[in-house]
Design a protein around this motif. Structure first.
Motif, short mmCIF file in Angstrom:
data_model
loop_
_atom_site.label_atom_id
_atom_site.label_comp_id
_atom_site.label_asym_id
_atom_site.label_seq_id
_atom_site.Cartn_x
_atom_site.Cartn_y
_atom_site.Cartn_z
N UNK A 151 -20.35 25.52 -11.48
CA UNK A 151 -19.16 26.01 -12.18
C UNK A 151 -17.98 26.13 -11.20
N UNK A 155 -14.58 23.88 -11.03
CA UNK A 155 -13.36 24.61 -11.30
C UNK A 155 -12.40 24.69 -10.12
N UNK A 162 -9.68 20.76 -14.96
CA UNK A 162 -10.95 21.25 -14.45
C UNK A 162 -11.43 22.54 -15.10
N UNK A 163 -10.48 23.40 -15.48
CA UNK A 163 -10.90 24.71 -16.01
C UNK A 163 -11.64 24.51 -17.33
N UNK A 166 -15.05 23.04 -16.60
CA UNK A 166 -16.00 23.96 -15.98
C UNK A 166 -16.54 24.94 -17.01
#
Lengths: 495, 481
Positions: A151, A155, A162-163, A166
């Motif tokens: 994770x 992230x 990416x957030x 993730x």
């Protein structure tokens, strides 16, 4: 000589402790120290797993290298480790991949390299734990703890989106595993207070219970594999993750899902497995056929490889649920081979991305003129991904197709279409990236592979060829365990 | 009626604390503001003394005092020791925070100690009257503590709300107690259990009383649908007080619930189990879903508390030794985690600035990787992800509820804990993935920093070796209930 050492504990704890040491180097000023420490740690982590192979007894299907200690007596939970021929190769594969990931991230990762390296080392230890755990709670702890470093890797060091990727990755995986936890607790009471996986495998269960347990495990592992239609987290996670993250995701974590089928679904709920095998085969074939076409339509290289991974993993689940030794071994070989090939493909994309900072196929073209050595390696990997004979990609798919013919001609026919579509999407991408005229002026400035990049590409190329030409060292260690599992699954557990 | 000295032995910690708090109250009047730290030190010493007395007078066997009004057993000893530890940690975490906000006064410390005394009485009560006295001593001190920051409108509002709703809940509890008295003819908890076991007593009156009792308990624990006060009070009260209410009073509430439900009304468990099922599902649903919409960290943690109390009910509603043990383990780990989470808000706050918004956590990994890591451990523990201790807490209540035959309830619980994982992950996301907009250095006092680090790492250490704490809970429950 090494028989007295707790080899599996070493395989788990050496990388984790190394990761903590790397983390302790702290700020970015100590980055070189962190990198070297990570490299030493990962190599050491790989070295300690080698005796698992050399001292492995291929003739028995029993668990080997067993370690057993009381851990939480209140719930009768043990620190119980052991491997058979199914689990052992993946511990080696994982420890080996970690070394590659550390080397691949050497210069590329400039923000907080210590945390990056530490995350991968700790993850490596946890994944070894997943493959070695013989206690359900211990398995679950490793299985979920592994999500935390991944994770963070996606992230913190991932791409623009990416957030989202993730969080999606984490919640999808957690959704499956929480139901597995309920299944474990149910089995704990059914078995009279035991969390031993081997006890569960012997436990007689009624059909309804088996089906519910199968579904609980299935949801957890199908998300991990990932099988159609719960695959949608994978392209997002792959695309946004940094190269190292994609490599570990594709090469290792997908295998945990398939491994889970062999360790939990088939032996614990054999009757339900037979009953539901048509369903599993259907969605596996959908993955193979439909996802291959999806891959054909991608313009982003990482996304294309991600979809190709889903299609290849469809072969694995297909092979498992044909219930014969050729299919199951084919699935296992495909898992290991895909571990090498997907790692190689993602590392190759990483090599290009580090130079041009684009994953779009259309931004490339004419790479062969500027990067001939790289183009040669990439050629081999693309061929392997398409399943060309003499590469490892061929062996697994061929074994699965052969065994499918015995069961049903149409299964084999549909699975075999991927040999064509696979070649189409991989080679078409290769053509557009490597051949043709240079249209993007930035490609003119691209330099060929550095010695560091050459080292990991060459190692993977050798392994892919070696396994394609002489797969016996891999198949012979899993033979006894696979036959034992099939014999177990053939017996009904209905009371 | 003659009181033998030996009869007072079980009360020694309470007597000591009452003496100490009276002394501190008067002694503080003669101290100048610059010397106020003496009050602080004395308060900690008083807690230490209580701990020593509780530990040395522990016998293992239940000992009754004051003609059966008061009991000293393993359960009360363990809960009290945990309570002293919690209050001491609250004091260390709060010291700078309250000093910067002008609350570093004698009243703060004496009110905290009076509340602690009330909690101790609640934990050790073996008669409904004693329970009620303890409860009121705790509650009245807490109302005053919430209102301590008297020029803050939001704190006054919170205190008002807390007081009105709390008084209502106390009234319901008292009404329920009178019903039970009417039905069984006794207020003594063990005698009542005996009467109920023989199946005596008017059933209609009993169930009627039980409903009021459960409602009162639910209010004190903060489970839905009696949870309305939690977000407002947690948000409105100064964070130091929120920390105190969110941790210490939960331990007392657990003792209270054990005394009433497990010791007194065990025979009625089929009746109260079904009520707890409904409240557990509601709490997990309301707590977890509403928490997602919060932008204020304190409010988010308040809703998270509601959902955690729902999980706790899962252990209680199993209504057997296994279930009670798991509930106790759940509560103790929850209190430890909660201490760290609210403590982190105070660690990030400074004079004139409250770090109680979620956005204040942005980029914490760049400002202080160490405290970001600590907060990460705390959040994953709240979410119940291994290898933190929160996972074992979840595992133990889930196995209790499956053992009691409610597999569907376990499935519902894990679905809500998946929803819950989202907002804990968001905190991690803010700390690790986002850029900071606040660049003030984070420099807590040495003792605060060390304690906070130990608190966070404790989540990991207990997660790797949860057995000792589990064994303590099993021992305390096994010896007492």
């Amino acid at each position: 000589m090494l028989a007295g050492y707790p080899l599996l504990s070493l395989a788990i704890w050496v990388p984790i402790i190394a990761g903590m040491l790397v983390l302790a180097t702290g700020s970015d000023r100590n980055a070189p120290l962190a990198r070297w420490l990570a490299l030493i740690g990962s190599v050491l982590g790989f070295v300690v797993t080698i005796p698992l192979y050399t001292q492995f007894d291929a003739l028995t299907a029993n668990m080997q290298f067993i370690e057993l200690a009381r851990w939480i007596p209140a719930f009768n939970i043990h620190y119980h480790l052991g491997v058979d021929g199914i689990a052992m190769p993946f511990i080696l594969l994982n420890s080996f991949t970690t070394v590659l990931v550390v080397i691949a991230g050497w210069q590329v990762i400039q923000t907080k390299p210590a945390q990056y390296m530490a995350a991968f080392l700790i993850m490596s230890g946890l994944i070894n734990g997943v493959f070695a755990a013989m206690d359900a709670v211990l398995f679950y702890v490793f299985f979920e703890a592994m999500l935390i470093p991944m994770f963070l890797v996606i992230g913190v060091w991932g791409g623009p989106n990416r957030v989202y990727a993730a969080v999606k990755f984490f919640l999808y995986t957690l959704m499956g595993s929480l139901l597995m936890l309920v299944a474990f607790i149910y089995l704990y009471f059914q078995s009279g207070g035991s969390f031993e996986i081997l006890d569960y495998q012997r436990l007689p269960l009624g059909m309804t219970a088996q089906i519910l347990i199968f579904i609980a495990f299935f949801l957890s592992f199908a998300v991990k594999v990932p099988m159609w239609p719960v695959h949608t987290w994978l392209p997002d996670a792959h695309v946004e993750a940094p190269t190292g993250g994609s490599v570990v995701l594709a090469a290792i974590t997908l295998k945990i899902g398939a491994y889970g089928f062999l360790r939990f679904n088939l032996p614990i709920a054999p009757d339900a497995s037979h009953y539901l095998s048509g369903f599993i085969i259907t969605i596996s074939l959908i993955a193979v056929v439909y996802i291959s076409f999806v891959a054909l339509a991608q313009s982003d290289m990482k996304k294309l490889i991600a979809y190709s991974s889903i299609a290849h993993m469809g072969f694995v689940t297909l092979g498992f649920f044909l219930f014969n030794s050729l299919g199951m071994e084919g699935g296992l070989v495909q898992m290991i081979s895909h571990g090498f090939i997907s790692a190689a493909m993602f590392l190759s994309v990483g090599v290009m991305y580090d130079r041009l900072h684009s994953r779009q196929i259309s931004d490339y073209g004419g790479l062969a003129k500027k990067m001939p050595i790289f183009a040669a390696f990439f050629m081999l990997f693309a061929m392997a991904n398409a399943g060309l004979p003499a590469t490892s990609g061929f062996i697994g798919e061929f074994m699965v197709i052969l065994s499918a013919i015995k069961v049903n001609f149409w299964y084999a026919f549909l699975a075999a279409t991927s040999l064509i579509t696979g070649a189409a999407y991989t080679l078409w991408m290769y053509k557009r990236v490597v051949f043709g005229n240079i249209t993007n002026p930035h490609v003119e400035d691209m330099k060929d592979v550095s010695p560091r990049e050459f080292s990991f590409l060459a190692v993977l190329a050798v392994l892919i060829l070696a396994m394609g030409i002489y797969p016996k060292p891999v198949t012979e260690i899993m033979h006894a365990s696979v036959n034992n599992l099939l014999a177990h699954v053939a017996l009904s557990k209905l009371p | 009626m003659n009181l033998a000295l030996a009869d007072l032995m079980p009360l020694l910690p309470e007597i000591f604390l009452l003496t100490a708090v009276s002394f501190i109250l008067i002694f503080d009047l003669f101290l100048s503001d610059a010397r106020r730290y003496i009050t602080y030190t004395l308060t900690l010493l008083a807690l230490l003394g209580c701990g020593w007395l509780t530990f040395t007078t522990a016998t293992g066997m239940p000992t009754y005092a004051m003609h059966g009004m008061f009991v000293d057993d393993m359960l009360s000893d363990v809960l009290k020791l945990m309570l002293y530890l919690t209050v001491a940690i609250v004091l260390v975490y709060s010291r700078d925070y309250i000093r910067q906000r002008g609350m570093f006064q004698g009243e703060f410390f004496s009110l905290i100690l009076f509340a602690t005394l009330g909690m101790m009485v609640m934990i050790s009560a073996s008669n409904f009257l004693t329970l009620y006295i303890g409860l009121e001593l705790m509650s009245l001190s807490l109302y005053a503590l919430v209102a301590l920051q008297r020029d803050s409108a939001i704190a006054s509002e919170a205190a008002m709300k807390y007081f009105v709703l709390g008084a209502l809940a106390s009234g319901m509890l008292l009404y329920g107690m009178s019903m039970l008295y009417g039905a069984t003819g006794t207020l003594d908890i063990s005698k009542m259990a005996g009467v109920l076991q023989q199946g005596l007593g008017n059933n209609v009156v009993l169930v009627f009383g039980l409903v009021f009792i459960i409602a009162g308990l639910a209010f004190k624990l903060g489970v839905a649908p009696f949870h309305m006060w939690i977000p407002d009070v947690y948000h409105g009260a100064p964070t130091a007080i929120t920390l105190f209410i969110g941790t210490a009073s939960k331990i007392a509430a657990l003792g209270f619930v054990f005394r009433i439900l497990a010791q007194g009304l065990q025979s009625l468990s089929p009746d109260w189990q079904s009520m707890l099922v409904i409240m557990a599902v509601l709490s997990m649903a309301i707590g977890n879903i509403t928490a997602i919409a919060q932008t204020n960290l304190k409010r988010m943690l308040a809703y998270s508390t509601i959902s955690h109390m729902g999980f706790l009910l899962l252990g209680l509603l199993a209504a057997d030794i296994n279930g009670y043990t798991s509930a106790m383990f759940y509560m103790l780990t929850y209190v430890l985690t909660s201490l760290g989470s609210f403590g982190m808000i105070m660690l990030l706050s400074r004079k004139g600035f409250e770090a109680d918004k979620l956005d204040d956590l942005k980029g914490l990994n760049q400002r202080s990787p160490w405290y970001a890591f600590i907060m990460l451990l705390l959040m994953f523990s709240l979410a119940g992800i291994p290898p933190t201790v929160g996972f074992y807490a979840k595992l133990s209540v889930l196995q209790a509820v499956v053992n009691a035959g409610y597999v569907w309830l376990a499935v519902v619980a894990v679905i809500f804990s998946l929803i819950g994982a989202f907002y804990y992950l968001r905190v991690v996301k803010l700390m690790y993935f986002d850029k900071p907009y606040d660049h003030h250095p984070i420099k807590p006092q040495a003792d605060f920093g060390v304690l906070m680090s130990a608190n966070g790492l404790g989540m990991l250490a207990l997660g790797i070796l949860p057995q000792p704490l589990m064994a303590i809970c099993a021992y305390a429950i096994g010896k007492s209930l």
